[in-house]
Structures are given as structure tokens and as C-alpha cells.
Design an enzyme around this catalytic site. Structure first.
Site, PDB file in Angstrom:
ATOM      1  N   ASP A   1       0.844  -1.197   0.000  1.00 51.26           N
ATOM      2  CA  ASP A   1       0.000   0.000   0.000  1.00 51.26           C
ATOM      3  C   ASP A   1       0.884   1.254   0.000  1.00 51.26           C
ATOM      4  OD1 ASP A   1      -2.571  -1.561   0.552  1.00 51.26           O
ATOM      5  OD2 ASP A   1      -1.330  -2.117   2.262  1.00 51.26           O
TER       6      ASP A   1
ATOM      7  N   TYR B   1       6.287 -14.249   0.517  1.00 51.81           N
ATOM      8  CA  TYR B   1       5.619 -14.536   1.784  1.00 51.81           C
ATOM      9  C   TYR B   1       6.088 -15.918   2.243  1.00 51.81           C
ATOM     10  CZ  TYR B   1       2.557 -11.008  -0.350  1.00 51.81           C
ATOM     11  OH  TYR B   1       2.080  -9.881  -0.976  1.00 51.81           O
TER      12      TYR B   1
ATOM     13  N   GLN C   1      13.262   2.080  -0.988  1.00 50.02           N
ATOM     14  CA  GLN C   1      12.561   1.640  -2.196  1.00 50.02           C
ATOM     15  C   GLN C   1      13.367   1.840  -3.478  1.00 50.02           C
ATOM     16  OE1 GLN C   1       9.015   3.722  -3.728  1.00 50.02           O
ATOM     17  NE2 GLN C   1       7.903   1.821  -3.422  1.00 50.02           N
TER      18      GLN C   1
ATOM     19  N   ARG D   1       6.565 -10.401  -5.046  1.00 50.80           N
ATOM     20  CA  ARG D   1       5.264 -10.692  -4.438  1.00 50.80           C
ATOM     21  C   ARG D   1       4.361  -9.469  -4.545  1.00 50.80           C
ATOM     22  NH1 ARG D   1       7.073 -10.127   1.990  1.00 50.80           N
ATOM     23  NH2 ARG D   1       6.091  -8.094   2.246  1.00 50.80           N
ATOM     24  N   GLY D   2       3.125  -9.587  -4.055  1.00 50.49           N
ATOM     25  CA  GLY D   2       2.245  -8.426  -3.914  1.00 50.49           C
ATOM     26  C   GLY D   2       1.994  -7.710  -5.219  1.00 50.49           C
ATOM     27  N   GLU D   3       2.269  -6.413  -5.245  1.00 49.99           N
ATOM     28  CA  GLU D   3       1.965  -5.610  -6.433  1.00 49.99           C
ATOM     29  C   GLU D   3       3.166  -4.790  -6.920  1.00 49.99           C
ATOM     30  OE1 GLU D   3      -1.877  -3.779  -6.623  1.00 49.99           O
ATOM     31  OE2 GLU D   3      -1.098  -2.013  -7.659  1.00 49.99           O
ATOM     32  N   ASP D   4       3.736  -4.006  -6.030  1.00 46.25           N
ATOM     33  CA  ASP D   4       4.767  -3.083  -6.512  1.00 46.25           C
ATOM     34  C   ASP D   4       6.051  -3.800  -6.921  1.00 46.25           C
ATOM     35  OD1 ASP D   4       5.547  -0.287  -6.991  1.00 46.25           O
ATOM     36  OD2 ASP D   4       7.027  -0.671  -5.443  1.00 46.25           O
ATOM     37  N   SER D   5       6.500  -4.762  -6.122  1.00 43.68           N
ATOM     38  CA  SER D   5       7.728  -5.487  -6.494  1.00 43.68           C
ATOM     39  C   SER D   5       7.494  -6.302  -7.767  1.00 43.68           C
ATOM     40  CB  SER D   5       8.215  -6.387  -5.358  1.00 43.68           C
ATOM     41  OG  SER D   5       7.238  -7.335  -4.994  1.00 43.68           O
TER      42      SER D   5
END
Ligand code: TRH
Length: 398
Positions: free
Chosen positions: A37, A210, A272, A288-292
């Protein structure tokens, strides 16, 4: 500060819809968990301020999480300035009534009532954007840009979807990305960041994930393999799995261990901007997730995505949508290899296990590398999300 005249960046056309009509933006970020986020919000806010000379206030409800990505953040400060962005602590008793020209609610976070009233009271209503999660699913094209009138308020919220085609809002990418990547020196990076010469004979891997039951079998395969593997692991949730596998508890940045052909090296979690360098430095990136996940696509190397879990396995639909879209230009063998490994890594039932899926993925890496470059060029040609957002807001201003 907000009323000072703004120099117009040369890449923004003057005239009707001039961005100077929308000089103040507020980005609201509620940290649900992890770093995605704040990762997306900080990246966007930094770009809006740095490239478009916009006065950005970034409201964050969890400065401690933000501090992992933003070096030098003061956890106590109500307001502080970093890279041209005014970072505000978003307190439960929010009382600011200076509604901005553009208001971005990241990932549909609810805005404070007092702020919504302030938005409604403005003569020129703010452009209210709900910046949505990233998905490769086809329905995104039909929902991107849709207006949503707000009951009881003279306000309209607009859905803005990142995505992978021209019918979406595109992906975040800074204007200087290519120049930074071209200037990157992998040899110097390995020496200074990992403390060893760049291992030219080994497969180099970065691992951001994760907790994952597939990790132990994968590490076993790498340890037993003929080819050396050097795996760099930023500090984080996956370390517990690593410790359990290696029988070495309390692993921390700077620790390294060798098991057969596998060298594992724990790295610090970096600011970052510096995370891109880790991706550029490796042959294969687990993200993982979104940004990476997006950054790994810009790095244009083979990647493995550990998708963020959702209820009722909704994430598997998103995983398959991306595999189908990104894999469309691949030959069958490479495509099958990528699909099988990603499914295994994400615990898909009924398919291969991670160890079983690895040899085909390893064999396909050269083709996946070439394809990653073509995919990055294709995505870049769509235009970046921040520029698209600006154009959208200029048109949406009432
Ligand atoms: O941390 P994530 O798993 O975040 C999320 C959240 O769980 C969120 O609620 C969920 O909606 C979303 O995923 C899908 O993964 P992500 O998005 O990749 O964010 C990680 C950020 O951390 C990204 O901006 C890169 C950054 N990062 C660093 O700055 N330094 C590092 O060393 C590493 C490894 C990552």
C-alpha cells in the site's frame, strides 16, 4: 506553499485542461499490511512531485511501515518533507479541511468525513480518484475510468485501474528508469552490497516472498543441483522458512550459508529506490504483492510471482489472467514451464510441486529473459500510470 506559481514541465501541454489548474494533490494511504500500500503510494507521490511539479500531500496512517521504504522518516513528525512530498501522519481524528484539487484514495481507502465535506464545499469540485489494485483480468478494461456518483454528496469518484493494456491506466514507471538501469554497474553492486565478486558462473536469484511451503523443496533442489545458485534474500517474512530449512535460527542481514551448490545470503531491506538494483543484479527474481511484481517486469528478467492471497482463492484467477496475458508471446515449452512453476509456487492444487517444476523453468530461463525484455518494451509503450492519471484528471475536472 500551495499558492505559489508552478513552472510547467515541458512535457505537459498548456491550454485548456492545463495541469496548472490542478496544482494540489492529496494521496490517502491506509496501510492494510506489508509494504504494497505504502509502496505504491510513495512511488506515485514521489513521481508526481518530482516529475510534474505537483504539490503532493501524502497522508499515511502507519509511518512505521513507510519508514522501511523511505529513509530518514521521522515517526513522530505530523508533517515532514521528503523528495518534494509533504508526508502527513493520518491520525484517527483527522481535521484538515483544505481539500486538494485532486484527491487519490489508494485502494479504495475511505476518506475522513470532514475531508469529504471540505471537498463538497469547494467551488471547483476536486477530481476524486479511487486508485485500484492491479489486475490483468479482462473486466478491468470495462471498469477503468468509470464514474461513481457519491450518494448524499455533490461528488463523483472515478475508478482508475492500473493494468497491462491501453484500456487501463498502465503501470507506474519513472521517467528516469531506463537511465538508472543503464548506469547500473552489477560488478560494483555485488562487491559493495553482497560483499563478494559477482558470481558469473552461478545462477543469481533474488527472493522476496511470503511464507511458502514450496521454499524448502526448492532450496533442496538448488543445494543438490549441478549448477551453483546464489540466492539473495532481503530481510522479511520468508526468513522464518529459511531458518527452519537451514536449522539456523535468527537469520539476519549479513548472514550467509552454504548448502551444497546453494549459497544463501541475507541482505538488509533497502530503501525503495535501491530495490530496483537488487532486481537488476540477479538473473531470476522472486517477487510478491503488487509493486515489487511491477518492478520485476521493468527489470526485464525472468520472474516468479508470489501473489497476495485473497479469500475464496480469488488471487488464483488474477494469477492465471497475468500468465495468459504475459505468456501469450512465449513458445509453448517456456510458457508451460512458467505456468507450472508459478502455480506450484502459489500452492495451486493438483499441479506439479515446486521441485518437480524447477528443471523446466531453469531450462526456459534464456527464453524467459528475452521475452521479459520484449514484455517490458510493450508495457513501456503504453505510457506510464502517473502521466495517464494526469491526463485523466485534466479531462475529469468539473
Ligand atoms: O509487501 P507486499 O506484499 O505488499 C502488498 C500488501 O500486502 C497489500 O496489502 C496487498 O494489497 C498487495 O501487496 C497486493 O508486496 P509489494 O506490493 O511488492 O510491496 C513491497 C514494497 O517494498 C515495494 O514497494 C518494494 C519495497 N521494497 C523495498 O523498498 N526494499 C526492499 O528491500 C524490498 C525487498 C522491497
Amino acid at each position: 506553499m500551495h499558492n505559489s506559481p508552478l513552472p510547467l514541465p515541458t512535457h505537459l501541454s498548456p491550454g485548456p485542461g492545463d495541469i496548472r489548474a490542478l496544482p494540489r494533490w492529496d494521496v490517502f494511504c491506509q496501510v492494510v499490511d506489508n509494504f504494497g500500500d505504502i509502496g505504491v503510494c510513495w512511488r506515485l507521490a514521489r513521481q508526481l512531485a518530482g516529475e510534474f511539479c505537483i504539490h503532493v500531500r501524502l497522508w499515511v496512517d502507519d509511518l512505521a511501515s513507510a519508514a522501511r521504504l523511505i529513509p530518514g522518516l521521522d515517526l513522530q513528525a505530523a508533517v515532514q518533507h521528503q523528495e518534494g512530498v509533504a508526508i502527513h501522519r493520518w491520525e484517527p481524528d483527522f481535521s484538515d479541511e483544505q481539500a486538494a484539487d485532486v484527491v487519490i484514495a489508494a485502494f479504495a481507502c475511505p476518506l475522513p468525513d470532514v475531508y469529504k465535506r471540505a471537498m463538497a464545499a469547494r467551488n471547483q469540485r476536486p477530481v476524486w480518484i479511487n486508485l485500484e489494485y492491479l489486475s490483468a483480468e479482462d473486466w478491468v478494461a470495462g471498469c477503468h475510468g468509470l464514474p461513481s456518483p457519491q450518494p448524499g454528496l455533490p461528488l463523483v469518484q472515478h475508478f482508475f485501474f492500473p493494468g497491462f493494456d491501453a484500456a487501463s491506466g498502465g503501470l507506474l514507471r519513472e521517467a528516469d528508469y531506463a537511465a538508472r538501469q543503464a548506469a547500473f554497474d552489477p560488478d560494483a553492486w555485488w562487491q559493495t552490497r553482497v560483499g563478494m565478486p559477482r558470481p558469473l558462473d552461478a545462477l543469481t536469484v533474488s527472493l522476496f516472498a511470503y511464507e511458502n511451503p514450496g521454499l524448502a523443496p526448492l532450496l533442496d533442489v538448488w543445494a543438490r543441483g549441478a549448477r551453483p545458485v546464489v540466492c539473495l534474500v532481503p530481510e522479511g517474512r520468508v526468513l522464518a522458512d529459511l531458518a527452519a530449512w537451514s536449522g539456523q535460527p535468527g537469520l539476519k542481514a549479513g548472514d550467509g550459508l552454504q548448502r551444497g551448490a546453494l549459497r544463501l545470503q541475507v541482505l538488509p531491506f533497502v530503501p525503495q529506490q535501491a530495490y530496483d538494483e537488487l532486481l537488476w543484479a540477479c538473473d531470476l527474481n522472486f517477487v510478491r504483492g503488487e509493486d515489487s511484481f511491477v518492478r520485476a517486469q521493468w527489470a526485464a528478467k525472468p520472474l516468479v510471482w508470489h501473489i497476495y492471497r485473497q479469500e475464496e482463492e480469488a488471487h488464483m484467477v488474477k494469477l492465471e489472467a497475468f500468465l495468459a496475458r504475459q505468456g501469450a508471446g512465449l513458445d509453448t515449452a517456456a510458457r508451460n514451464a512458467q505456468e507450472a512453476f508459478w502455480r506450484a509456487w502459489n500452492g495451486s492444487e493438483g499441479g506439479m510441486g515446486v521441485a518437480e517444476a524447477w528443471p523446466a523453468l531453469e531450462a526456459a530461463l534464456p527464453r524467459l529473459a528475452a521475452h521479459g525484455q520484449a514484455w517490458a518494451r510493450e508495457m513501456e509503450a503504453l505510457g506510464d500510470l502517473a502521466s495517464g492519471l494526469l491526463k485523466f484528471c485534466k479531462l475529469a475536472v468539473q
